[in-house]
Enzyme design. Structure first.
Site, short mmCIF file in Angstrom:
data_model
loop_
_atom_site.label_atom_id
_atom_site.label_comp_id
_atom_site.label_asym_id
_atom_site.label_seq_id
_atom_site.Cartn_x
_atom_site.Cartn_y
_atom_site.Cartn_z
N GLU A 17 -26.24 23.14 41.59
CA GLU A 17 -26.29 24.50 41.07
C GLU A 17 -27.65 25.12 41.33
OE1 GLU A 17 -25.66 27.87 40.25
OE2 GLU A 17 -23.88 26.69 39.72
N ILE B 214 -11.78 45.09 35.75
CA ILE B 214 -13.13 45.27 35.25
C ILE B 214 -13.31 46.66 34.67
CG2 ILE B 214 -15.58 45.26 35.86
CD1 ILE B 214 -14.91 43.31 38.12
N HIS C 56 10.72 32.35 14.20
CA HIS C 56 10.89 33.71 13.71
C HIS C 56 10.15 33.87 12.38
CE1 HIS C 56 12.79 37.57 12.86
NE2 HIS C 56 13.03 37.11 11.63
N SER D 6 -18.55 34.31 43.33
CA SER D 6 -18.66 35.66 43.88
C SER D 6 -19.72 36.46 43.14
CB SER D 6 -17.31 36.37 43.78
OG SER D 6 -16.92 36.51 42.42
N GLU E 289 -11.22 56.68 41.21
CA GLU E 289 -10.33 55.73 41.86
C GLU E 289 -10.00 56.19 43.28
OE1 GLU E 289 -8.37 52.94 43.23
OE2 GLU E 289 -8.93 52.61 41.12
#
Length: 568
Positions: free
Chosen positions: A115, A265, A539, A226, A284
């Protein structure tokens, strides 16, 4: 929010390349395997699966552990070493890498994880975990401020408010807690955590950081995740023009914020910001909001999540240029028509959030040393997550999971892929059915889905020559939802009436993210509607939404492959 909150399979934004590969490495016939499709596994919260006696563990033809011998950085990059430091080396300690490491330990593999940043990756530090903390706050605030809803329940509450720093601290503290738990779980199980950037030098060899330290492993998994994708022309200053990474810190709550992108997001942050008092404008590029969702679900969600709130929107436009606020001037956003590219409008707002998806983090991995070329940044893999080189051949002993391969950019998908790889390297073939992996958007109410949307299902049916049927049920017919005064919602089943195969399930409503798993597990196990419709649900519970959905489906009489149960 998921690890990246985007589903390439459902969105035209990032086309996924198709590869047909003849494997040079034959594997045994596929066997049905029950895997846990998970994001953060229970070990991340301090529970170890190895607490029971080792005498109860079963090892499934795991390869014998190689003797640990220090690798020499002077050996040729073109040839693999003859002995290995580790059975498995994982580059990236996010949720995918963590899940693979823990499963490898269960299988008896000597495992290390590399890492270069912080343990937990995007999900824990900049995604799923802190975003859920903020959404928990927005949900409480919405409930306390909804006088009509409270009055219907006979409740009276004085004006609700919030402390911005306290909210931000809640998100940060949760991320820190989970990150520490992940680290402790790997340490306690004997996973070596190697700090530094992992660079592949050649077959089965990885350099750690900028030093001369080189480690070798029989098998290597790339799990580098990512980063937020920022289109050209947008200047991010981290203060007034931000990505989701910055937004999760909640350093201020703007009066008016533009959100570029109306996917997972963007929707989740619109929920947070409007609950805290902001006005939101969606920008958009496509002609409709929420383009990745099933159209019918998206239409209902827009009516509930957008229209009644302080949200306006512009569709079919690109933000060609965004300039941060400075010298007393607001953030300026220049809009152009998505089709004609002609200037259309200019907005002046207090802040802009760039929610245009995520890009794979695959630079600096040394892929050129093994002749691997990325496709739009993604590492090409086959259905078993085996890496494919520039000539279309499999790279031996190298796998890639999670956002870096682009198959499905979700934290729990990365974990499932990692577990699948470990199954393969320990002798059991396994191919993950990505259509069985659920996704969720944690707005209020929630949206969840698994499998195909209706347009995708009808396209598939036309190509393959079968019929598609739709079944739907409303939350208004569910007793528990009505008791909560939360009857707004819809569940939708897409299926084949000839054989009862479940093609997709989409839910919008109270706790939709929890309800979807009955459907996802049914797809994963190959359960048909004619069998699952006889399952019993308690239920009154919200699970009866799925019960009614399956019971309402009309399936031709097909003999069930399941043997008749014995009455007791």
């Amino acid at each position: 929010m998921q690890a990246s909150l985007s589903l390439p399979a459902l969105s035209p934004a990032v086309p996924r390349p198709s590869y047909v590969v003849q494997s040079a490495l034959p594997l045994p016939p596929s066997k049905p395997i029950n895997l846990r499709f998970c994001g953060l596994r229970r070990e991340a919260l301090g529970f170890s699966p190895l607490g029971r006696s080792d005498s109860h563990r079963v090892r499934l033809s795991a390869p014998s552990r190689s003797a640990t011998i220090s690798a020499s950085s002077s050996s040729g990059n073109g040839s693999p070493p003859k002995s290995f430091d580790y059975d498995l080396l994982i580059i990236g300690a996010g949720v995918g890498g963590h899940g693979a490491a823990l499963h490898a330990v269960e299988k008896g593999l000597k495992t290390a994880i590399v890492e270069g940043d912080v343990v937990g990756g995007t999900c824990v530090n900049r995604g799923c975990v802190p975003s859920k903390a903020l959404l928990a706050v927005s949900g409480r605030i919405r409930e306390l401020q909804n006088e009509h809803h409270l009055k219907a329940l006979g409740l009276q509450v004085s004006a609700a408010g919030y402390d911005r720093q306290g909210v931000a601290d809640h998100a940060n503290n949760l991320a820190t807690k989970i990150r520490n738990s992940l680290t402790n779980s790997m340490n306690s199980l004997g996973v070596d955590i190697l700090t530094g950037v992992g660079t592949i030098l050649g077959p089965q060899k990885v350099q750690i950081g900028s030093s001369d330290k080189v480690v070798t492993a029989k098998d290597i998994i790339i799990a580098t995740g990512s980063v937020p994708f920022v289109p050209k022309g947008i200047e991010v200053d981290g203060k007034t023009v931000i990505t989701s990474d910055h937004a999760l810190k909640l350093e201020f709550v703007p009066e008016w914020i533009a959100i570029v992108g109306s996917g997972y997001i963007g929707l989740e942050f619109s929920d947070v910001y409007t609950a805290l008092g902001s006005e939101v404008t969606f920008i958009e590029a496509l002609d409709q909001l929420m383009p990745g969702f099933d159209p019918e679900i998206g239409k209902l969600a827009q009516r509930v999540l957008i229209n009644p709130r302080k949200i306006d929107y512009q569709t079919g436009v690109f933000a060609s240029k965004i300039t941060p606020a400075k010298d007393g001037k607001p953030v300026t956003i220049e809009l152009i028509d998505a089709k004609t590219k002609e200037p259309k409008d200019t907005l002046e707002v207090d802040a802009a959030l760039i929610a245009t998806g995520r890009a794979p983090f695959t630079q600096g991995l040394g892929l050129e040393n093994i002749d691997v070329a990325t496709q739009r940044g993604f590492i090409p893999v086959d259905e078993r997550m085996r890496v494919i080189d520039a000539n279309g051949k499999l790279v031996p002993h190298l796998f890639c999971i999670g956002d870096a391969n682009g198959k499905m950019m979700l934290a729990h998908a990365a974990s499932a892929q990692g577990i699948s790889v470990v199954e393969q390297v320990t002798g059991r073939d396994h191919v993950l059915n990505h259509l069985s992996i659920p996704a969720a958007c944690f707005t209020h109410p929630e949206i969840s889905m698994v499998g195909l949307t209706e347009p995708q299902a009808r396209e598939k049916a036309e190509k393959e020559g079968f019929e598609v049927s739709i079944a739907k049920t409303s939350f208004k017919a569910n007793t528990k939802a009505l008791a909560e005064n939360e009857g707004e919602g819809l569940a939708k089943l897409i299926y084949r009436p000839d054989n009862g195969e479940i093609l997709g399930v989409h839910i919008f409503g109270l706790h939709a993210a929890d309800l979807i798993h009955e459907a996802s597990n049914a797809i994963a196990l190959g359960t048909r509607i004619q069998d699952i419709k006889f399952a019993v649900h308690a239920h009154p519970t919200l699970s009866e939404v799925l019960d009614e959905l399956f019971k309402s489906a009309k399936v031709a009489h097909v003999p069930s492959p399941v043997s008749e149960p014995v009455a007791v």
